[in-house]
Design a protein around this motif. Sequence first.
Motif, short mmCIF file in Angstrom:
data_model
loop_
_atom_site.label_atom_id
_atom_site.label_comp_id
_atom_site.label_asym_id
_atom_site.label_seq_id
_atom_site.Cartn_x
_atom_site.Cartn_y
_atom_site.Cartn_z
N MET A 4 0.84 -1.20 0.00
CA MET A 4 0.00 0.00 0.00
C MET A 4 0.88 1.25 0.00
O MET A 4 1.84 1.35 0.76
CB MET A 4 -0.92 -0.01 1.23
N SER A 5 0.53 2.20 -0.84
CA SER A 5 1.23 3.48 -0.90
C SER A 5 0.42 4.53 -0.15
O SER A 5 -0.81 4.42 0.00
CB SER A 5 1.44 3.92 -2.35
N TYR A 6 1.12 5.59 0.28
CA TYR A 6 0.49 6.65 1.07
C TYR A 6 0.85 8.01 0.51
O TYR A 6 1.93 8.19 -0.10
CB TYR A 6 0.89 6.54 2.54
N PHE A 7 -0.04 9.00 0.75
CA PHE A 7 0.11 10.31 0.14
C PHE A 7 -0.23 11.41 1.16
O PHE A 7 -1.16 11.27 1.94
CB PHE A 7 -0.83 10.45 -1.06
N LEU A 8 0.53 12.51 1.10
CA LEU A 8 0.24 13.70 1.88
C LEU A 8 -0.80 14.52 1.14
O LEU A 8 -0.68 14.76 -0.07
CB LEU A 8 1.51 14.53 2.08
N ILE A 9 -1.83 14.96 1.85
CA ILE A 9 -2.93 15.71 1.23
C ILE A 9 -2.81 17.18 1.61
O ILE A 9 -2.62 17.53 2.78
CB ILE A 9 -4.29 15.14 1.70
N ASP A 10 -2.91 18.05 0.61
CA ASP A 10 -2.77 19.49 0.84
C ASP A 10 -3.64 20.25 -0.16
O ASP A 10 -4.16 19.67 -1.13
CB ASP A 10 -1.31 19.91 0.70
N GLU A 11 -3.77 21.53 0.07
CA GLU A 11 -4.56 22.40 -0.83
C GLU A 11 -3.93 22.43 -2.22
O GLU A 11 -2.71 22.48 -2.36
CB GLU A 11 -4.61 23.81 -0.26
N ASP A 12 -4.79 22.42 -3.25
CA ASP A 12 -4.32 22.60 -4.62
C ASP A 12 -4.31 24.09 -4.92
O ASP A 12 -5.32 24.68 -5.28
CB ASP A 12 -5.26 21.86 -5.58
N ARG A 13 -3.14 24.69 -4.77
CA ARG A 13 -3.03 26.14 -4.93
C ARG A 13 -3.09 26.57 -6.40
O ARG A 13 -3.16 27.77 -6.69
CB ARG A 13 -1.74 26.63 -4.28
N LYS A 14 -3.05 25.62 -7.33
CA LYS A 14 -3.14 25.95 -8.75
C LYS A 14 -4.55 25.75 -9.30
O LYS A 14 -4.77 25.93 -10.50
CB LYS A 14 -2.15 25.08 -9.54
N SER A 15 -5.47 25.37 -8.45
CA SER A 15 -6.83 25.11 -8.93
C SER A 15 -7.53 26.41 -9.28
O SER A 15 -7.12 27.51 -8.88
CB SER A 15 -7.63 24.35 -7.87
N GLU A 16 -8.64 26.27 -9.99
CA GLU A 16 -9.42 27.43 -10.42
C GLU A 16 -10.37 27.92 -9.34
O GLU A 16 -11.02 28.95 -9.50
CB GLU A 16 -10.23 27.05 -11.66
N TYR A 17 -10.43 27.20 -8.23
CA TYR A 17 -11.39 27.57 -7.18
C TYR A 17 -10.83 28.71 -6.33
O TYR A 17 -9.66 28.70 -5.95
CB TYR A 17 -11.70 26.37 -6.29
N THR A 18 -11.68 29.68 -6.07
CA THR A 18 -11.33 30.79 -5.18
C THR A 18 -12.36 30.83 -4.07
O THR A 18 -13.54 31.01 -4.32
CB THR A 18 -11.33 32.12 -5.94
N TRP A 19 -11.90 30.63 -2.86
CA TRP A 19 -12.81 30.58 -1.72
C TRP A 19 -12.17 31.25 -0.52
O TRP A 19 -10.96 31.44 -0.46
CB TRP A 19 -13.21 29.16 -1.38
N ASP A 20 -13.01 31.60 0.44
CA ASP A 20 -12.53 32.20 1.68
C ASP A 20 -13.37 31.64 2.82
O ASP A 20 -14.60 31.69 2.77
CB ASP A 20 -12.65 33.73 1.63
N ILE A 21 -12.72 31.08 3.81
CA ILE A 21 -13.38 30.56 5.00
C ILE A 21 -12.66 31.09 6.22
O ILE A 21 -11.43 31.04 6.29
CB ILE A 21 -13.37 29.01 5.04
N SER A 22 -13.41 31.61 7.18
CA SER A 22 -12.83 32.04 8.45
C SER A 22 -13.70 31.51 9.59
O SER A 22 -14.92 31.51 9.48
CB SER A 22 -12.73 33.57 8.52
N GLY A 23 -13.06 31.04 10.63
CA GLY A 23 -13.82 30.53 11.75
C GLY A 23 -12.96 29.72 12.69
O GLY A 23 -11.72 29.72 12.60
N THR A 24 -13.61 29.01 13.60
CA THR A 24 -12.92 28.20 14.58
C THR A 24 -13.88 27.14 15.10
O THR A 24 -15.10 27.24 14.90
CB THR A 24 -12.40 29.06 15.74
N HIS A 25 -13.36 26.12 15.76
CA HIS A 25 -14.23 25.12 16.37
C HIS A 25 -14.92 25.70 17.60
O HIS A 25 -14.41 26.62 18.24
CB HIS A 25 -13.43 23.88 16.73
N LYS A 26 -16.04 25.10 17.94
CA LYS A 26 -16.89 25.66 19.00
C LYS A 26 -16.22 25.61 20.37
O LYS A 26 -16.38 26.53 21.17
CB LYS A 26 -18.22 24.90 19.02
N TRP A 27 -15.49 24.55 20.63
CA TRP A 27 -14.85 24.39 21.94
C TRP A 27 -13.40 23.94 21.78
O TRP A 27 -13.03 23.39 20.74
CB TRP A 27 -15.60 23.35 22.78
N ARG A 28 -12.61 24.12 22.83
CA ARG A 28 -11.22 23.65 22.79
C ARG A 28 -10.68 23.50 24.21
O ARG A 28 -11.18 24.12 25.15
CB ARG A 28 -10.35 24.61 22.01
#
Length: 238
Positions: free
Chosen positions: A1-25
């Motif tokens: 079995m092979s394994y892969f690191l998953i990260d944002e595709d910074r070359k994609s055509e999608y433009t989004w903005d998300i800001s926030g935090t989890h409810k508790w910590r």
Amino acid sequence: MSYFLIDEDRKSEYTWDISGTHKWRLPGIRNCPGCSVTWGTDTRAYPSVDLTPVAHLADFEEPRAEPVEEYDRMCELVQPLLPPGALLQPGAAFGPFVGKAQGRFGALVALFPWLLLVQSEALKKLQAEGLRELKGCRTQLRFRQRNSPELLELELLPVGRLHPNCLPPDRNPPCSRCGRHGITRPDDMLLDASTIPAHLDLFRLEDFSTAIVGTERFVEACHRLGLDGVTFQPLPMK
């Protein structure tokens, strides 16, 4: 079995903005008696955990650092509510991700290197492929647009470690009191084969929680289904 690191595709055509935090910590630790460091990080999050049954719930709402004894006390309150396999650390987060969002989103969204969102229809397709232990949790995102997607947060257990060969040879052992490693995640990562789980297709590393790892089964399913928004970097293993 092979394994892969998953990260944002910074070359994609999608433009989004998300800001926030989890409810508790959990709080961070102030001046740990083992290593003298004040620290905390939300790179381990358990969005399925509902803390409303916990007494003094407001104690889990304000980000701060506390003496290690108070941190231990709050861990004891949370422990019975955790999913199997969950591990705590200073600053660990719980409950839904709350915030604002707008833009165009891929099927998968790497909000941070350690936080992975998925559109609900994409998750259904992945689960139908037989991928193991994929758990999507509802977010509380307010969208500033029409036709907003339903974004779920994938709950990722901390399992697996890096092989010592890719770490500094002169590193100190983790703090015996708080578990802090005190070293930066290496650019060239090498997985320790003896620690990799056989029952999960998606997880985060235990010793470097900023790294989300997927199996080749997960990556192949994403390619086959045309699920985009992230990149997959091969990770060697020893």
